[in-house]
Design a protein around this motif. Structure first.
Motif, mmCIF file in Angstrom:
data_model
loop_
_atom_site.group_PDB
_atom_site.id
_atom_site.type_symbol
_atom_site.label_atom_id
_atom_site.label_comp_id
_atom_site.label_asym_id
_atom_site.label_seq_id
_atom_site.Cartn_x
_atom_site.Cartn_y
_atom_site.Cartn_z
ATOM 1 N N ARG A 165 -14.050 -56.456 76.348
ATOM 2 C CA ARG A 165 -13.275 -57.081 77.558
ATOM 3 C C ARG A 165 -12.052 -56.270 77.854
ATOM 4 O O ARG A 165 -11.332 -55.877 77.065
ATOM 5 N N ARG A 166 -11.883 -55.527 79.165
ATOM 6 C CA ARG A 166 -10.693 -55.178 79.716
ATOM 7 C C ARG A 166 -10.117 -55.899 80.849
ATOM 8 O O ARG A 166 -10.793 -56.793 81.262
ATOM 9 N N GLY A 202 0.895 -62.668 83.767
ATOM 10 C CA GLY A 202 1.742 -63.460 82.882
ATOM 11 C C GLY A 202 2.769 -64.166 83.964
ATOM 12 O O GLY A 202 3.346 -63.683 84.739
ATOM 13 N N CYS A 258 -8.180 -60.817 84.855
ATOM 14 C CA CYS A 258 -6.969 -60.429 84.480
ATOM 15 C C CYS A 258 -6.001 -61.535 84.665
ATOM 16 O O CYS A 258 -5.848 -62.313 85.071
ATOM 17 N N TRP A 259 -5.443 -61.610 83.158
ATOM 18 C CA TRP A 259 -4.062 -62.270 82.950
ATOM 19 C C TRP A 259 -3.004 -61.847 83.688
ATOM 20 O O TRP A 259 -2.484 -60.903 83.624
ATOM 21 N N TYR A 294 9.162 -65.548 88.894
ATOM 22 C CA TYR A 294 8.333 -66.543 89.857
ATOM 23 C C TYR A 294 7.951 -67.767 89.316
ATOM 24 O O TYR A 294 7.196 -68.384 90.097
ATOM 25 N N ARG A 349 -6.038 -48.926 71.765
ATOM 26 C CA ARG A 349 -5.300 -49.965 70.852
ATOM 27 C C ARG A 349 -4.536 -49.086 69.734
ATOM 28 O O ARG A 349 -5.041 -47.923 69.366
HETATM 29 C C1 LIG Z 1 1.091 -62.335 78.283
HETATM 30 C C2 LIG Z 1 0.314 -61.321 79.374
HETATM 31 C C3 LIG Z 1 0.754 -61.000 80.512
HETATM 32 C C4 LIG Z 1 0.143 -60.254 81.034
HETATM 33 N N1 LIG Z 1 0.696 -60.160 82.539
HETATM 34 C C5 LIG Z 1 0.016 -59.301 83.263
HETATM 35 C C6 LIG Z 1 0.368 -58.981 84.617
HETATM 36 O O1 LIG Z 1 1.146 -59.775 85.335
HETATM 37 N N2 LIG Z 1 -0.203 -58.116 85.429
HETATM 38 C C7 LIG Z 1 -1.193 -57.511 84.814
HETATM 39 O O2 LIG Z 1 -1.542 -56.632 85.636
HETATM 40 N N3 LIG Z 1 -1.632 -57.617 83.622
HETATM 41 C C8 LIG Z 1 -1.116 -58.393 82.755
HETATM 42 N N4 LIG Z 1 -1.525 -58.530 81.756
HETATM 43 C C9 LIG Z 1 -2.708 -57.796 81.105
HETATM 44 C C10 LIG Z 1 -2.217 -56.586 80.364
HETATM 45 O O3 LIG Z 1 -1.482 -55.545 80.957
HETATM 46 C C11 LIG Z 1 -3.403 -56.006 79.619
HETATM 47 O O4 LIG Z 1 -4.063 -56.819 78.715
HETATM 48 C C12 LIG Z 1 -3.107 -54.731 78.570
HETATM 49 O O5 LIG Z 1 -2.415 -53.794 79.289
HETATM 50 C C13 LIG Z 1 -4.418 -54.391 77.754
HETATM 51 O O6 LIG Z 1 -5.317 -53.740 78.617
HETATM 52 P P1 LIG Z 1 -6.752 -54.667 78.728
HETATM 53 O O7 LIG Z 1 -6.671 -55.892 78.753
HETATM 54 O O8 LIG Z 1 -7.707 -53.896 79.701
HETATM 55 O O9 LIG Z 1 -7.319 -54.182 77.161
HETATM 56 C C14 LIG Z 1 -1.033 -59.601 80.890
HETATM 57 C C15 LIG Z 1 -1.415 -59.638 79.437
HETATM 58 C C16 LIG Z 1 -1.030 -60.603 78.516
HETATM 59 C C17 LIG Z 1 -1.381 -60.824 77.074
#
Ligand SMILES: Cc1cc2nc3c(=O)[nH]c(=O)nc-3n(C[C@H](O)[C@H](O)[C@H](O)COP(=O)(O)O)c2cc1C
Length: 167
Positions: free
Chosen positions: A10-11, A114, A111-112, A120, A153
């Motif tokens: 997962r990315r 945050g 994508c998460w 905001y 990682r």
């Molecule tokens: C708590 C949390 C908040 C995050 N917020 C954002 C965000 O606001 N915008 C974004 O583009 N990615 C966000 N991410 C994704 C991370 O940037 C991403 O999980 C990390 O760089 C690792 O990359 P991968 O998920 O592709 O392995 C967030 C991830 C987490 C766990």
């Protein structure tokens, strides 16, 4: 898909194709969130499906690092009730991760974004009519992926100790 493979592969995907997310897939993703563990099985969450394109664009606009939500065909906002659980942030986070993994296993990208404690959070809470006492934990953007990503990682040797910190 094997769960270990889903976790590993997962990315975060921030570019999406135009086609809509099928309802059966959305249902499976929401089910994955519903079956997440939570402190005392408190399940202090609600999931708001962001179907309205204009709304997604307005939310994207006020976020700092979530502008790509504007071009995602779907979103899910994860709301938690801090009064309902001793660990609301962990509960909402694990529900979010379950949904990210489910999306990946179904061939979708997500994508998460945050939101908890962000500048905001309150603005988005107002936009979504989330009650004051509840918190916006995260927003998930969702769609068929239009990009492939790699992200590294730290190695286990950097992060794992035995029996005591630093050992
Ligand atoms: C708590 C949390 C908040 C995050 N917020 C954002 C965000 O606001 N915008 C974004 O583009 N990615 C966000 N991410 C994704 C991370 O940037 C991403 O999980 C990390 O760089 C690792 O990359 P991968 O998920 O592709 O392995 C967030 C991830 C987490 C766990």
């Amino acid at each position: 898909m094997d769960v270990l493979e889903a976790i590993r592969a997962r990315r975060s995907i921030r570019k999406y194709r135009k086609e809509p997310v099928p309802e059966e897939m959305l249902k499976k993703i929401l089910e994955a969130g519903r079956w997440a563990p939570s402190a005392n099985n408190s399940q202090p969450w609600n999931f708001i499906v962001l179907r309205d394109e204009k709304l997604r664009k307005e939310i994207a606009e006020v976020t700092t690092y979530g502008k790509f939500l504007a071009d995602a065909p779907l979103g899910i906002a994860v709301v938690v009730d801090p009064r309902a659980s001793t660990h609301p942030v962990a509960d909402g986070a694990i529900a979010t991760q379950n949904m990210l993994l489910a999306a990946h296993a179904l061939g979708l990208g997500a994508c998460w974004i945050g939101s908890y404690g962000s500048v905001y959070e309150d603005r988005v809470k107002e936009m979504l009519k989330i009650p004051k006492e509840k918190r916006l934990l995260s927003i998930i953007s969702l769609g068929f992926p239009a990009e492939a990503k790699e992200r590294g990682r730290k190695g286990l040797e950097e992060i794992v100790f035995t029996d005591a910190y630093g050992k």
